[in-house]
Design an enzyme around this catalytic site. Structure first.
Site, PDB file in Angstrom:
ATOM      1  N   LYS A 185       0.709  -1.282  -0.162  1.00 58.00           N
ATOM      2  CA  LYS A 185      -0.115  -0.082   0.001  1.00 58.00           C
ATOM      3  C   LYS A 185       0.949   1.239   0.060  1.00 58.00           C
ATOM      4  O   LYS A 185       1.865   1.344   0.728  1.00 58.00           O
ATOM      5  CB  LYS A 185      -0.907  -0.167   1.224  1.00 58.00           C
ATOM      6  CG  LYS A 185      -2.066   0.974   1.166  1.00 58.00           C
ATOM      7  CD  LYS A 185      -2.814   0.866   2.303  1.00 58.00           C
ATOM      8  CE  LYS A 185      -4.042   1.965   2.248  1.00 58.00           C
ATOM      9  NZ  LYS A 185      -5.164   1.840   3.282  1.00 58.00           N
TER      10      LYS A 185
ATOM     11  N   GLU B 117     -19.264  -5.581  11.084  1.00 58.13           N
ATOM     12  CA  GLU B 117     -20.150  -4.789  11.967  1.00 58.13           C
ATOM     13  C   GLU B 117     -21.025  -5.745  12.584  1.00 58.13           C
ATOM     14  O   GLU B 117     -21.592  -5.397  13.894  1.00 58.13           O
ATOM     15  CB  GLU B 117     -20.879  -3.796  10.901  1.00 58.13           C
ATOM     16  CG  GLU B 117     -19.919  -2.567  10.412  1.00 58.13           C
ATOM     17  CD  GLU B 117     -19.402  -3.065   9.140  1.00 58.13           C
ATOM     18  OE1 GLU B 117     -18.525  -2.279   8.603  1.00 58.13           O
ATOM     19  OE2 GLU B 117     -19.593  -4.411   8.560  1.00 58.13           O
TER      20      GLU B 117
ATOM     21  N   ARG C   2     -24.891  -1.733   8.415  1.00 58.34           N
ATOM     22  CA  ARG C   2     -24.785  -3.155   7.925  1.00 58.34           C
ATOM     23  C   ARG C   2     -25.159  -4.146   9.087  1.00 58.34           C
ATOM     24  O   ARG C   2     -25.021  -5.313   8.904  1.00 58.34           O
ATOM     25  CB  ARG C   2     -23.249  -3.245   7.514  1.00 58.34           C
ATOM     26  CG  ARG C   2     -22.961  -2.316   6.209  1.00 58.34           C
ATOM     27  CD  ARG C   2     -21.436  -2.087   6.218  1.00 58.34           C
ATOM     28  NE  ARG C   2     -20.649  -3.208   6.028  1.00 58.34           N
ATOM     29  CZ  ARG C   2     -20.245  -3.777   5.051  1.00 58.34           C
ATOM     30  NH1 ARG C   2     -20.621  -3.162   3.902  1.00 58.34           N
ATOM     31  NH2 ARG C   2     -19.329  -4.943   4.926  1.00 58.34           N
TER      32      ARG C   2
END
Length: 590
Positions: A248, A336, A364
């Site tokens: 990244k 979640e 969610r």
């Protein structure tokens, strides 16, 4: 900066005219272009830099958009946007009336699926692939690019489980860089780390057990390796899985060294990567930091307190508690639903779980809030960060719906602090012991109070407050809209005629206060940083009908539409809850 190759690529068809030997140079130009724009316009940096070679390889080998490519999450899709006809307008990314910061179907035929929340790509691409089979389009390819943090989500596992027994022409590319926004966590992350080290484990891994043709891990920054493997996989039918290793922030040293900060770093020097720091001045704190400091302060006094976040320890500022009390603060990954029911389980055993979830992400876990928490009256303390309009992340990230979607649930307290002191005090009140769960919603960004670390005071549940007296009009606000309304009232022609009340609790509402307001003021204006439909204004209208009040009511809030990207100030103007907009409405009402 010159980008001679990139300027010839207006769509993937142009890309495919280049020779394979030209592609590494194109990758360098694409990386420079992303850095050049994001350094001044801001946005998500590290994720897109990490998939430059993969983006080029996928569009080079596959016949997009006929072959369908789904990104998970859209943080990594900047290179994709630039190569698919949006290079010349990419400078408008995340700005009002500009490009969305995430793939969006209405923006381009190359954006096959909108992805602002994670872990959806495998389900979506599988659905596309199964549809192609039904339509007899057996030569069509469907590619899902998913990160190692996203693939650990339950929804991704559900899709893998289904895909493995399908005959779908599906390719899943695992972009494994061991980090999402924060470092990836969990047993799957450790497993993937071992797969990278152990070739024998790579040959006999969990993905193969799910009936996928697994290959890798390979270097995701090597265009020759990517092109060769994608060419091979293109010829294979059925579910396939390519595991690639990337870094990244690849190509910008500081972004590689500090991958958390450079996920979305703000403005920076494009040559050195150094962040552009604003002149040091005393400012009110961010609400997330008030939460982070307060939960640590409370946790020192109350050993029952635990903290939970689904993959946002930095964004929520739970990271401070995780550092100080590592055995009492948990990052559960992008999960979640699990976070909410984990908190419920802890609450059954007498713990006091503070479950910190962004408002848009709690959507969610709606069933878990209802079934596992509210139905059982478990005193979970939900701290909903990023409530209301959040700015440049746009429609997928605005916390527009929490007041409306929580208000219809029985057995739940809903509170919105108007400032940092109220946030501290409601957190203090919640951990004293409640008979019901509570949702505390607060906005992204800074508050309004410099001297905010006051001694704790208990807040009486279900009470609002009168902030200003008046004669003709009552303005009723909830949460940080109190500040906007106060400013609007002070700039109105007849400010002495306007009263101001902060409802504070949407559930239970302060009915004594509401009876006083409705019996005293003929005209009422409600202001909320949330959906008009089903929100606080709706609640007051229901109250008026129930008690047969005939007052004139004007509701200001987020209209019944998805609000796109822009600065918070621009968006508040657009929906009519900016102080100047409110003042106009008050003057009309007067």
């Amino acid at each position: 900066m010159e980008h001679p190759l990139l300027e010839t690529v207006n769509d993937p068809a142009d890309l495919r005219k280049l020779t394979k030997d030209q592609l590494p140079a194109l990758a360098g130009e694409l990386r420079d272009f992303i850095i050049d724009i994001v350094s001044t316009k801001e946005g998500h940096l590290g994720a897109s830099l990490g998939v430059v070679e993969l983006t080029i390889a996928l569009h080079y080998i596959f016949n997009t958009p006929a072959d369908q490519l789904v990104w998970d999450v859209g943080h990594q899709a900047y290179g994709h946007k630039i190569l698919t006809g949006r290079r010349d307008v990419f400078h408008t990314n995340r700005q009002l009336n500009g490009l969305s910061g995430f793939p969006r179907r209405s923006e381009s035929r190359y954006d096959t699926f909108g992805v602002g929340h994670s872990s959806t790509s495998i389900s979506a691409a599988l659905g596309m692939a199964m549809a192609s089979n039904l339509k007899g389009e057996t030569e069509k390819h469907h590619i899902a690019v998913i990160g190692d943090a996203s693939i650990a989500s339950g929804m991704a596992f559900e899709a893998l489980n289904h895909a493995g027994v399908s005959k779908a022409n599906l390719l899943i590319v695992l972009n494994d860089n061991a980090i999402g926004i924060d470092p990836s966590v969990g047993a799957l992350k450790e497993y993937l780390t071992n797969v990278k080290k152990d070739r024998q484990l790579a040959k006999n891994n969990i993905i193969k057990a799910l009936n996928f043709d697994y290959s890798g891990p390979i270097d995701g920054h090597s265009l020759p390796k990517l092109l060769k493997e994608l060419e091979r996989l293109k010829k294979k039918k059925g579910p396939k899985f390519l595991h690639i290793i990337t870094t990244k922030g690849k190509g910008l040293k500081k972004a590689e060294e500090d991958q958390v900060k450079y996920h979305a770093p703000g403005k920076f020097d494009k040559h050195t990567g150094a962040l552009i720091v604003q002149p040091n001045k005393e400012e009110p704190p961010k609400y997330q930091d008030v939460f982070g400091a307060t939960i640590m302060e409370l946790a020192e006094q109350n050993k029952k307190i635990v903290g939970i976040t689904p993959a946002m320890p930095t964004g929520s500022s739970l990271k401070y508690m995780m550092k100080k009390f590592p055995d009492r603060a948990f990052d559960v990954g992008i999960a979640e639903q699990h976070a909410v029911t984990l908190a419920a389980g802890m609450a059954t055993q007498g713990l006091l779980p503070f479950c910190n979830i962004y408002s848009t992400f709690l959507q969610r876990a709606y069933d878990q809030v209802i079934h596992d928490v509210a139905l059982q009256k478990l005193p979970v303390i939900f701290c909903l960060d990023r409530a209301g309009l959040v700015g440049q992340d746009g429609a997928t990230h605005h916390g527009a719906f929490d007041l409306a979607y929580l208000r219809c649930i029985p057995n739940i307290i809903i509170f919105a602090p108007r400032n940092e002191i109220e946030l501290r005090n409601i957190m203090y009140t919640a951990q004293l012991g409640l008979d019901f769960p509570i949702a505390i919603r607060y906005p992204r960004g800074r508050g309004i109070t410099l001297d905010w670390k006051k001694p704790f005071e208990e807040i009486e549940i279900g009470t609002g407050v009168e902030l200003k007296k008046g004669k003709d009009i009552a303005v009723v606000t909830i949460g940080n809209m109190a500040q906007n309304a106060s400013e609007a009232i002070n700039n109105s022609m007849g400010k002495e005629r306007i009263a101001h009340f902060d409802l504070r609790f949407l559930a239970p509402m302060d009915e004594n206060l509401l009876h006083y307001i409705f019996s005293t003021y003929k005209k009422i204006v409600t202001v909320e940083d949330g959906s008009i439909k089903g929100g606080m204004g709706s609640a007051l209208c229901e109250f008026a009908v129930k008690h047969r009040y005939k007052n004139k009511i004007k509701i200001l809030g987020i209209p019944e539409q998805f609000i796109e990207q822009g600065s918070v100030e621009e968006l508040q103007f657009a929906v009519g809850i900016h102080p100047k907009s409110i003042a106009v409405q008050l003057n009309k009402f007067l």
